[in-house]
Design an enzyme around this catalytic site. Sequence first.
Site, short mmCIF file in Angstrom:
data_model
loop_
_atom_site.label_atom_id
_atom_site.label_comp_id
_atom_site.label_asym_id
_atom_site.label_seq_id
_atom_site.Cartn_x
_atom_site.Cartn_y
_atom_site.Cartn_z
N LYS A 103 0.86 -1.19 0.00
CA LYS A 103 0.00 0.00 0.00
C LYS A 103 0.89 1.23 0.00
O LYS A 103 2.03 1.17 0.47
CB LYS A 103 -0.89 0.01 1.25
CG LYS A 103 -2.13 0.88 1.10
CD LYS A 103 -3.25 0.18 0.35
CE LYS A 103 -4.44 1.09 0.12
NZ LYS A 103 -5.58 0.35 -0.45
N GLY A 214 -20.23 7.23 2.66
CA GLY A 214 -19.14 7.54 1.70
C GLY A 214 -19.70 7.45 0.30
O GLY A 214 -20.28 6.41 -0.08
N GLY A 216 -17.91 8.08 -2.71
CA GLY A 216 -16.80 8.24 -3.64
C GLY A 216 -16.83 7.11 -4.65
O GLY A 216 -17.90 6.58 -4.97
N ASN A 217 -15.67 6.72 -5.12
CA ASN A 217 -15.60 5.71 -6.16
C ASN A 217 -16.31 4.41 -5.76
O ASN A 217 -17.10 3.85 -6.51
CB ASN A 217 -14.13 5.43 -6.51
CG ASN A 217 -14.00 4.34 -7.56
OD1 ASN A 217 -14.76 4.30 -8.51
ND2 ASN A 217 -13.06 3.44 -7.37
N ALA A 218 -16.03 3.94 -4.54
CA ALA A 218 -16.64 2.69 -4.09
C ALA A 218 -18.13 2.88 -3.77
O ALA A 218 -19.00 2.14 -4.25
CB ALA A 218 -15.88 2.15 -2.87
N GLY A 219 -18.44 3.90 -2.96
CA GLY A 219 -19.80 4.08 -2.45
C GLY A 219 -20.83 4.50 -3.48
O GLY A 219 -21.96 3.99 -3.48
P1 NAD Z 1 -12.97 8.12 -2.62
O1 NAD Z 1 -11.96 9.14 -2.27
O2 NAD Z 1 -13.41 8.02 -4.04
O3 NAD Z 1 -14.30 8.34 -1.73
C1 NAD Z 1 -14.31 8.42 -0.34
C2 NAD Z 1 -15.67 8.94 0.08
O4 NAD Z 1 -15.75 8.93 1.51
C3 NAD Z 1 -15.92 10.40 -0.32
O5 NAD Z 1 -17.28 10.53 -0.72
C4 NAD Z 1 -15.68 11.18 0.97
O6 NAD Z 1 -16.38 12.41 1.00
C5 NAD Z 1 -16.23 10.18 1.96
N1 NAD Z 1 -15.77 10.41 3.32
C6 NAD Z 1 -14.54 10.75 3.77
N2 NAD Z 1 -14.55 10.86 5.10
C7 NAD Z 1 -15.81 10.57 5.50
C8 NAD Z 1 -16.44 10.50 6.76
N3 NAD Z 1 -15.78 10.77 7.88
N4 NAD Z 1 -17.74 10.15 6.80
C9 NAD Z 1 -18.42 9.88 5.66
N5 NAD Z 1 -17.87 9.94 4.45
C10 NAD Z 1 -16.58 10.27 4.38
O7 NAD Z 1 -12.41 6.75 -2.08
P2 NAD Z 1 -12.82 5.26 -2.52
O8 NAD Z 1 -11.86 4.82 -3.56
O9 NAD Z 1 -14.27 5.23 -2.78
O10 NAD Z 1 -12.48 4.45 -1.20
C11 NAD Z 1 -13.39 4.38 -0.10
C12 NAD Z 1 -13.02 3.18 0.74
O11 NAD Z 1 -13.08 2.01 -0.07
C13 NAD Z 1 -11.60 3.21 1.32
O12 NAD Z 1 -11.59 2.56 2.57
C14 NAD Z 1 -10.82 2.40 0.32
O13 NAD Z 1 -9.63 1.87 0.85
C15 NAD Z 1 -11.85 1.33 -0.01
N6 NAD Z 1 -11.59 0.63 -1.25
C16 NAD Z 1 -11.58 1.29 -2.43
C17 NAD Z 1 -11.32 0.58 -3.59
C18 NAD Z 1 -11.34 1.24 -4.93
O14 NAD Z 1 -11.21 0.53 -5.94
N7 NAD Z 1 -11.54 2.53 -5.02
C19 NAD Z 1 -11.03 -0.78 -3.54
C20 NAD Z 1 -11.07 -1.44 -2.32
C21 NAD Z 1 -11.35 -0.71 -1.17
#
Ligand code: NAD
Length: 408
Positions: A103, A214, A216-219
């Site tokens: 990581k 959340g 973002g990309n995942a949510g």
């Molecule tokens: P991202 O930056 O695209 O989105 C993160 C989201 O979380 C944003 O909407 C942000 O506003 C929100 N956020 C941040 N702090 C917050 C809080 N305190 N309360 C509520 N919302 C909050 O990131 P992502 O890529 O979507 O990753 C999110 C999670 O998923 C992380 O834990 C990441 O490690 C995990 N993940 C992501 C992937 C991927 O392919 N992107 C893969 C596996 C795991």
Amino acid sequence: MNNPFDNALNQLARANAVKPFPADLIERLKHPNREIHISIPVTMDDGSLCVFEGYRVEHNNARGPYKGGIRFHLQTDIHEVKALALWMTMKCSVVGIPMGGGKGGVTVDPKMLSKGELERLSRGWMRALADVLGPRKDVPAPDVNTTPEIMAWMADEFGKITGDTSGAVITGKPLGQGGSEGRGTATAQGGFYVFDALREQLGLPISCRVVVQGFGNAGDHAADLWTKAGHRVIAVSDSKGAIVSDTTLDIDAVTAHKKATGSVVGMSGTRTITNDELLALECDILIPAALENQIRADNVGSIRAKSVMELANGPTTPEADDALFARGISVIPDILFNAGGVTVSTFEWEQNLKGEHWTEEQVFGKLKEIMEREALEIFETAQTLKTDLRRAAFVVALGRLQEAMQYS
Ligand code: NAD
């Protein structure tokens, strides 16, 4: 505050307690193979110099090259990156892909940077680490606040330094730069296949009420996928707050609102609540998709979901895990539920190495097979060992790591 690496070590020990593995194996996995700290000097737009702290942790490569994303966040530090790297070792093993765990990160709020500053920071991270990264050594990917564009800058920088322009050094690239079909939605899609495979066993209804923390990309993709499959997403949130609907959220409208205003908050026809209130909503599925340590000993009593499905890494602490298990609330652990992202990343790496481009149908066909197979295996392991799904997932991962490490 819970130290995420302590939580990860705790999870390892708890799994080992329900099915003991050789002490040497556990001891080795408690220590990352290598922790690299870097300084990244960036010339800012006003001509001043800023030096950022960056990291790459290479946890274990017994099953293949180190693999794991890069996080740009103000809270990112070495403890967080070490935890995420250990989880990557377990995750890649859980889904049986030929990758180890690593990581990376930078302590930065990227929202404070101009596009030019962000590009110089991203290229600087790659320049500082180009000698340890490589398609056969260590293959990063996106994570919180890092995007396909950032991956493209990094791949370009690596090509300029090493002459390797295959793109296989990094995944999550845009389609035109060697990215894979389906990578953008892969994390949520993989989670959906796991949910679908286990829904009945977990006693969940055909149409579930879903809450997503959340956006973002995942949510946001999760909210979209569950909606398209006929479930009702009733609340979502981001770092600025949460919104809830008395009926169902229109996810396309929420996405458009977020694009226009920068947040889900303020969407018409919804009520604004806090992220703590969102976690406490009554629902069938709660999907944490933000950061670590969201469900802890101090707030676990308020959880009213039937099942917690971890799209984020490390959202539930070990103490909260026990409290949820005691109340019959299932937790599908991160190392299974969000493994679709790294799985399709590995498909991207494979396509780059072979000079191929697979269709979305091929990508999701392979992903579905893997996620369903491993979900069922972990569910059965949990039944056999009479334990929770997290310990079971660790046990499955440890069994494969034991095989891979027996002669090393
Ligand atoms: P991202 O930056 O695209 O989105 C993160 C989201 O979380 C944003 O909407 C942000 O506003 C929100 N956020 C941040 N702090 C917050 C809080 N305190 N309360 C509520 N919302 C909050 O990131 P992502 O890529 O979507 O990753 C999110 C999670 O998923 C992380 O834990 C990441 O490690 C995990 N993940 C992501 C992937 C991927 O392919 N992107 C893969 C596996 C795991």
